[in-house]
Scaffold this motif. Sequence first.
Motif, PDB file in Angstrom:
ATOM      1  N   GLY A   7       0.808  -1.223   0.000  1.00  0.00           N
ATOM      2  CA  GLY A   7       0.000   0.000   0.000  1.00  0.00           C
ATOM      3  C   GLY A   7       0.835   1.262   0.000  1.00  0.00           C
ATOM      4  N   ALA A   8       2.155   1.147   0.054  1.00  0.00           N
ATOM      5  CA  ALA A   8       3.025   2.324   0.123  1.00  0.00           C
ATOM      6  C   ALA A   8       3.841   2.463  -1.157  1.00  0.00           C
ATOM      7  N   VAL A   9       4.245   3.682  -1.418  1.00  0.00           N
ATOM      8  CA  VAL A   9       5.070   3.941  -2.595  1.00  0.00           C
ATOM      9  C   VAL A   9       6.445   3.293  -2.388  1.00  0.00           C
ATOM     10  N   SER A  10       6.983   2.677  -3.431  1.00  0.00           N
ATOM     11  CA  SER A  10       8.266   1.988  -3.274  1.00  0.00           C
ATOM     12  C   SER A  10       9.378   2.999  -3.004  1.00  0.00           C
ATOM     13  N   LYS A  11      10.380   2.521  -2.266  1.00  0.00           N
ATOM     14  CA  LYS A  11      11.515   3.379  -1.907  1.00  0.00           C
ATOM     15  C   LYS A  11      12.222   3.878  -3.173  1.00  0.00           C
ATOM     16  N   GLU A  12      12.323   3.010  -4.186  1.00  0.00           N
ATOM     17  CA  GLU A  12      12.988   3.362  -5.448  1.00  0.00           C
ATOM     18  C   GLU A  12      12.259   4.513  -6.152  1.00  0.00           C
ATOM     19  N   LYS A  18      11.909  12.263  -5.644  1.00  0.00           N
ATOM     20  CA  LYS A  18      12.521  13.325  -4.834  1.00  0.00           C
ATOM     21  C   LYS A  18      13.669  13.987  -5.605  1.00  0.00           C
ATOM     22  N   LEU A  19      14.401  13.206  -6.382  1.00  0.00           N
ATOM     23  CA  LEU A  19      15.512  13.743  -7.172  1.00  0.00           C
ATOM     24  C   LEU A  19      15.027  14.554  -8.373  1.00  0.00           C
ATOM     25  N   ASN A  20      13.927  14.125  -8.987  1.00  0.00           N
ATOM     26  CA  ASN A  20      13.500  14.704 -10.260  1.00  0.00           C
ATOM     27  C   ASN A  20      12.335  15.681 -10.186  1.00  0.00           C
ATOM     28  N   THR A  21      11.840  15.931  -8.978  1.00  0.00           N
ATOM     29  CA  THR A  21      10.777  16.923  -8.808  1.00  0.00           C
ATOM     30  C   THR A  21      11.126  17.798  -7.611  1.00  0.00           C
ATOM     31  N   LYS A  22      10.326  18.794  -7.370  1.00  0.00           N
ATOM     32  CA  LYS A  22      10.550  19.653  -6.208  1.00  0.00           C
ATOM     33  C   LYS A  22       9.676  19.243  -5.030  1.00  0.00           C
ATOM     34  N   PHE A  23       9.013  18.084  -5.161  1.00  0.00           N
ATOM     35  CA  PHE A  23       8.132  17.630  -4.093  1.00  0.00           C
ATOM     36  C   PHE A  23       8.931  16.999  -2.963  1.00  0.00           C
ATOM     37  N   THR A  24       8.466  17.195  -1.728  1.00  0.00           N
ATOM     38  CA  THR A  24       9.105  16.573  -0.567  1.00  0.00           C
ATOM     39  C   THR A  24       8.635  15.130  -0.453  1.00  0.00           C
ATOM     40  N   GLU A  25       9.317  14.366   0.373  1.00  0.00           N
ATOM     41  CA  GLU A  25       8.917  12.980   0.594  1.00  0.00           C
ATOM     42  C   GLU A  25       7.483  12.919   1.119  1.00  0.00           C
ATOM     43  N   MET A  26       7.146  13.805   2.047  1.00  0.00           N
ATOM     44  CA  MET A  26       5.798  13.812   2.613  1.00  0.00           C
ATOM     45  C   MET A  26       4.752  14.117   1.534  1.00  0.00           C
ATOM     46  N   GLU A  27       5.050  15.088   0.658  1.00  0.00           N
ATOM     47  CA  GLU A  27       4.117  15.424  -0.423  1.00  0.00           C
ATOM     48  C   GLU A  27       3.919  14.234  -1.365  1.00  0.00           C
ATOM     49  N   ILE A  28       5.015  13.567  -1.711  1.00  0.00           N
ATOM     50  CA  ILE A  28       4.933  12.423  -2.624  1.00  0.00           C
ATOM     51  C   ILE A  28       4.094  11.309  -1.999  1.00  0.00           C
ATOM     52  N   ASP A  78       1.895   2.795 -22.883  1.00  0.00           N
ATOM     53  CA  ASP A  78       1.066   1.621 -22.582  1.00  0.00           C
ATOM     54  C   ASP A  78      -0.421   1.958 -22.451  1.00  0.00           C
ATOM     55  N   GLY A  79      -0.781   3.213 -22.726  1.00  0.00           N
ATOM     56  CA  GLY A  79      -2.191   3.596 -22.680  1.00  0.00           C
ATOM     57  C   GLY A  79      -2.699   3.958 -21.304  1.00  0.00           C
ATOM     58  N   THR A  80      -1.795   3.984 -20.329  1.00  0.00           N
ATOM     59  CA  THR A  80      -2.170   4.382 -18.969  1.00  0.00           C
ATOM     60  C   THR A  80      -1.047   5.229 -18.380  1.00  0.00           C
ATOM     61  N   LEU A  81      -1.377   5.950 -17.310  1.00  0.00           N
ATOM     62  CA  LEU A  81      -0.348   6.663 -16.551  1.00  0.00           C
ATOM     63  C   LEU A  81      -0.203   5.956 -15.207  1.00  0.00           C
ATOM     64  N   ASP A  82       1.026   5.594 -14.860  1.00  0.00           N
ATOM     65  CA  ASP A  82       1.252   5.051 -13.529  1.00  0.00           C
ATOM     66  C   ASP A  82       1.571   6.213 -12.588  1.00  0.00           C
ATOM     67  N   PHE A  83       1.794   5.918 -11.336  1.00  0.00           N
ATOM     68  CA  PHE A  83       2.004   6.975 -10.347  1.00  0.00           C
ATOM     69  C   PHE A  83       3.192   7.871 -10.709  1.00  0.00           C
ATOM     70  N   LYS A  84       4.285   7.260 -11.140  1.00  0.00           N
ATOM     71  CA  LYS A  84       5.483   8.031 -11.474  1.00  0.00           C
ATOM     72  C   LYS A  84       5.214   8.989 -12.640  1.00  0.00           C
ATOM     73  N   GLU A  85       4.583   8.494 -13.715  1.00  0.00           N
ATOM     74  CA  GLU A  85       4.253   9.355 -14.858  1.00  0.00           C
ATOM     75  C   GLU A  85       3.313  10.481 -14.423  1.00  0.00           C
ATOM     76  N   TYR A  86       2.372  10.151 -13.545  1.00  0.00           N
ATOM     77  CA  TYR A  86       1.399  11.128 -13.045  1.00  0.00           C
ATOM     78  C   TYR A  86       2.096  12.243 -12.260  1.00  0.00           C
ATOM     79  N   ILE A  87       3.019  11.880 -11.380  1.00  0.00           N
ATOM     80  CA  ILE A  87       3.724  12.886 -10.564  1.00  0.00           C
ATOM     81  C   ILE A  87       4.652  13.732 -11.437  1.00  0.00           C
ATOM     82  N   ILE A  88       5.321  13.121 -12.394  1.00  0.00           N
ATOM     83  CA  ILE A  88       6.159  13.889 -13.320  1.00  0.00           C
ATOM     84  C   ILE A  88       5.283  14.880 -14.084  1.00  0.00           C
ATOM     85  N   ALA A  89       4.106  14.437 -14.502  1.00  0.00           N
ATOM     86  CA  ALA A  89       3.167  15.318 -15.209  1.00  0.00           C
ATOM     87  C   ALA A  89       2.763  16.482 -14.314  1.00  0.00           C
TER      88      ALA A  89
END
Length: 192
Positions: A7-12, A18-28, A78-89
């Motif tokens: 149920g949690a976002v993977s550490k990877e 965190k490296l590629n956005t300006k969001f904090t760990e808590m925000e992510i 792949d016709g969908t957005l996963d969490f990572k693609e969504y946050i980058i967007a």
Amino acid sequence: MGNSKSGAVSKEILEDLKLNTKFTEMEIVQWYENFKRQCPTGRISKEEFQSIYSKFFPESDANTYAQHVFRSFDTNEDGTLDFKEYIIALHMTSTGKTTSKLEWAFSLFDVDKNGYITKSEVKEICTAIFKLIPKDEQADLPDDENTAEKRADKLWQFFEKGENDRVAEGEFIKGVMDNDGALRLIQYEPGR
């Protein structure tokens, strides 16, 4: 490795975002919890994305534009957005630097994904953007940008290209950065 934290976002992914956005760990983590609540499968389909996006433009036709936005963020196609693609967007469209936003805008305009933008692609995206503008606001637009075609023509002129030429990403970014009018033409912000 067990999957005790399904149920949690993977550490990877967390470290990558965190490296590629300006969001904090808590925000992510908060974004992830909301994402999982709204998208239990962990993916957003194009139709779900269009539905969510349309809510931001209740008095407009946002479907065409939403399809292009979705395409530009579906990086693995792949016709969908996963969490990572969504946050980058989310990062690109809300908090990214101007150059990052323009790199994304280029991918939005590069409909066929060949690394160049043609006048017909500019016209296609300008048409989608124009549909976002409510009819009452369209009436107040200057004469040289009161139709999608006129907006596309005006934007194309900023690049100083012929009808059948094409624009590379660097030319696009420079052309838009050098011209405030071009920046205004590649977006629509409600309430302005």
